[in-house]
Design a protein around this motif. Structure first.
Motif, PDB file in Angstrom:
ATOM      1  N   LEU A 138       1.029  -1.545   0.083  1.00  0.00           N
ATOM      2  CA  LEU A 138      -0.071  -0.091   0.053  1.00  0.00           C
ATOM      3  C   LEU A 138       1.023   1.307   0.063  1.00  0.00           C
ATOM      4  CD1 LEU A 138      -2.663  -0.829   2.226  1.00  0.00           C
ATOM      5  CD2 LEU A 138      -3.046  -0.163   0.554  1.00  0.00           C
ATOM      6  N   LEU A 139       2.078   1.147   0.051  1.00  0.00           N
ATOM      7  CA  LEU A 139       3.129   2.144   0.455  1.00  0.00           C
ATOM      8  C   LEU A 139       2.951   3.087  -1.211  1.00  0.00           C
ATOM      9  CD1 LEU A 139       4.382   4.082   2.627  1.00  0.00           C
ATOM     10  CD2 LEU A 139       6.387   2.576   2.180  1.00  0.00           C
ATOM     11  N   PHE A 140       2.820   4.291  -1.069  1.00  0.00           N
ATOM     12  CA  PHE A 140       2.744   5.351  -1.782  1.00  0.00           C
ATOM     13  C   PHE A 140       1.264   5.030  -2.932  1.00  0.00           C
ATOM     14  CE2 PHE A 140       7.925   4.597  -1.260  1.00  0.00           C
ATOM     15  CZ  PHE A 140       7.594   5.985  -0.601  1.00  0.00           C
ATOM     16  N   THR A 141       0.355   4.908  -2.197  1.00  0.00           N
ATOM     17  CA  THR A 141      -0.224   4.854  -3.446  1.00  0.00           C
ATOM     18  C   THR A 141      -1.866   5.671  -1.967  1.00  0.00           C
ATOM     19  OG1 THR A 141      -1.350   2.590  -1.948  1.00  0.00           O
ATOM     20  CG2 THR A 141       0.083   2.257  -3.717  1.00  0.00           C
ATOM     21  N   PRO A 142      -2.765   5.934  -3.106  1.00  0.00           N
ATOM     22  CA  PRO A 142      -3.582   7.108  -2.621  1.00  0.00           C
ATOM     23  C   PRO A 142      -4.025   6.379  -0.459  1.00  0.00           C
ATOM     24  CG  PRO A 142      -4.179   6.842  -5.235  1.00  0.00           C
ATOM     25  CD  PRO A 142      -2.817   5.731  -4.432  1.00  0.00           C
ATOM     26  N   GLY A 143      -4.225   4.584  -0.855  1.00  0.00           N
ATOM     27  CA  GLY A 143      -4.936   4.407   0.079  1.00  0.00           C
ATOM     28  C   GLY A 143      -4.046   4.533   1.405  1.00  0.00           C
ATOM     29  N   ALA A 144      -2.878   4.261   1.103  1.00  0.00           N
ATOM     30  CA  ALA A 144      -2.251   4.678   2.303  1.00  0.00           C
ATOM     31  C   ALA A 144      -1.718   5.793   3.203  1.00  0.00           C
ATOM     32  CB  ALA A 144      -0.225   5.052   2.495  1.00  0.00           C
ATOM     33  N   MET A 145      -2.239   7.251   2.134  1.00  0.00           N
ATOM     34  CA  MET A 145      -2.862   8.703   2.483  1.00  0.00           C
ATOM     35  C   MET A 145      -4.203   8.400   2.823  1.00  0.00           C
ATOM     36  SD  MET A 145      -1.873   9.755  -1.111  1.00  0.00           S
ATOM     37  CE  MET A 145      -1.744  11.402  -1.014  1.00  0.00           C
ATOM     38  N   VAL A 146      -4.877   7.462   2.778  1.00  0.00           N
ATOM     39  CA  VAL A 146      -6.514   7.515   3.860  1.00  0.00           C
ATOM     40  C   VAL A 146      -6.365   6.933   4.746  1.00  0.00           C
ATOM     41  CG1 VAL A 146      -8.727   6.114   3.696  1.00  0.00           C
ATOM     42  CG2 VAL A 146      -7.445   7.248   1.547  1.00  0.00           C
TER      43      VAL A 146
END
Lengths: 234, 241
Positions: free
Chosen positions: A96-104
């Motif tokens: 998930l790192l460096f994806t929008p999912g990680a930001m969420v």
């Protein structure tokens, strides 16, 4: 002042023509922050209500902790989520790192204490007013909590808005776990930071303007809804 | 209507202490069906706390409160309370009454009809769809009465129901209470207002400093108070009633 005026004029041009790169960044910002606020609301409102109405050991400690967590530094949350999601971390396998999912995920952690703590306060105040009446009618426990939360739903809008404000304005957490990758994880705040350091002031200013306008618009809508509800339901 | 009554209500040596202060001190009394009972006393005498102990909102720190029917479900369903300041939900007047019926597990199809009947009985049917919280103070209190009465409780507790209302709203509330009384509901009302006690009640429990000082029929109480405290209270209050 001349530089600012030039930058403002170019910024307006970008907004007025609906620049594609600008729209992408704005869209992703909204998607990430609204998702995080939605997740935090789903968890935070019941948590806050339970803390307000429930009587169990350790409740006070949790309330104090929750209030303290409202001021969590975004970069520290970013770092913690980074460590969890990095290849070697416990959740690294999900990639998930460096994806929008990680930001969420990072923003949800930031916003959750705000929504839960403000909800707890609101429900606590209302419970003092409603408790005897609801118990007299025979409502108790989960049912009473649900009645209460539903009755003050428009006040809880304020808690959710505070969370949204926090999510849309923070830069530290999304920068670390998202990486500010162009077209993938670049959001308004990270783009503003980058463009400013690169010297592309018009784009930075345009993004800054849009960010502020969005925040004002969302708050205005919420205010109108709350106001109308107040007049309608008292 | 239920076959058996939850009355009489029996208090045995009931005491209530909080933070080292005695609020209710050794009260023993039996309250049966029939005459309306007034808890009379000055502000701070302990009327409200005594009523909450009777209704079960507070647990006594000593002694016992018991109904003749031991089934807690029936006990709860057959008593209701109206507070000094009504707490209404942010929904329509009708929905407020229907909510009480829902909590009492009345089947959905019956709720609206019963709620409308209850509103009718307090003269609020024409405001059924109005949001409850925008009604006037007197209307809100009548709605609270309708909500309490919707289930036709055997016992209706009223804690200073008109203390924050103007005279005309007060008369309306008293008229409703008298109608419920006439319909067979046992009224137990706390008040410090002698005129109201006389208009609504048949017997008096006079409370002073947390103790039950005197119990008497209404006329007798005013004509010949047995205790010095009651005599002083009547003398002190009369000019304002």
């Amino acid at each position: 002042m001349g530089a600012f005026a030039d930058a403002a004029r170019s910024a307006w041009g970008l907004i007025a023509t609906g620049d594609a790169a600008l729209l992408d960044i704005v869209g992703l910002s909204l998607a990430v922050s609204l998702s995080a606020v939605a997740c935090a609301t789903v968890v935070g409102l019941p948590l806050g209500a339970a803390l307000a109405i429930g009587r169990f050991p350790g409740r006070r400690a949790i309330v104090i902790l929750l209030n303290a967590l409202m001021g969590l530094p975004p970069v520290v949350v970013g770092l913690a989520v980074y460590l969890m999601l990095s290849r070697a971390g416990p959740l690294g396998a999900f990639g998930l790192l460096f994806t929008p999912g990680a930001m969420v995920i990072a923003q949800t952690i930031l916003v959750l204490p705000i929504i839960a703590a403000l909800c707890r306060q609101a429900v606590d105040d209302a419970w003092a007013e409603y408790e005897e009446q609801l118990r007299s009618l025979g409502a108790s426990g989960f049912g009473a909590a649900l009645t209460l939360v539903w009755d003050i739903r428009f006040s809880l809008l304020t808690a959710i808005l505070a969370g949204l404000g926090r999510a849309s304005a923070e830069v530290g957490a999304v920068m670390i776990v998202g990486g500010n990758i162009d077209g993938v994880t670049r959001v308004m705040t990270t783009a503003i930071a980058l463009e400013t350091s690169k010297g592309d002031l018009p784009l930075a200013l345009a993004l800054g303007g849009v960010l502020i306008l969005l925040v004002i618009a969302l708050n205005a809508v919420a205010h109108v809804v709350k106001d109308a509800a107040q007049r309608r339901y008292g | 209507m239920p076959a058996s009554s939850i009355l009489p209500l029996s208090l045995r040596r009931v005491g209530f202490r909080i933070d080292g202060r005695t609020i209710i001190d050794d009260v023993s009394v039996d309250i049966g069906a029939g005459p309306s009972t007034i808890l009379l006393g000055a502000n701070g005498a302990g009327k409200s706390v005594l009523m909450r102990l009777m209704h079960g909102l507070l647990a006594p720190t000593s002694g016992s409160v018991a109904w003749s029917d031991r089934d807690p479900e029936r006990q709860r369903r057959l008593q209701a309370m109206v507070f000094q300041r009504p707490v209404l939900l942010r929904r329509s007047a009708l929905a407020n009454v229907a909510y009480a019926l829902k909590v009492a597990r009345v089947p959905r199809p019956e709720r609206e009809r019963l709620a409308a009947e209850a509103l009718e009985s307090v003269g609020l049917l024409h405001l059924a769809n109005r949001p409850a919280r925008v009604l006037s103070g007197g209307e809100q209190q009548r709605l609270a009465l309708a909500r309490a009465w919707a289930l036709h409780p055997e016992v209706l507790f009223l804690d200073e129901p008109t203390a924050s209302l103007d005279p005309s709203a007060t008369r309306e509330i008293e008229r409703v209470i008298q109608a419920f009384d006439a319909a067979g509901t046992k009224i137990i009302m706390a008040t410090h207002n002698l005129g109201q006690a006389r208009r609504v009640g048949d017997e008096v429990l006079f409370i002073h400093h947390g103790r039950l000082v005197e119990r008497a029929a209404m006329d007798h109480f005013f004509a010949q108070p047995a205790s010095a405290e009651a005599a002083a209270f009547i003398k002190g209050e009369l000019p304002w009633t």
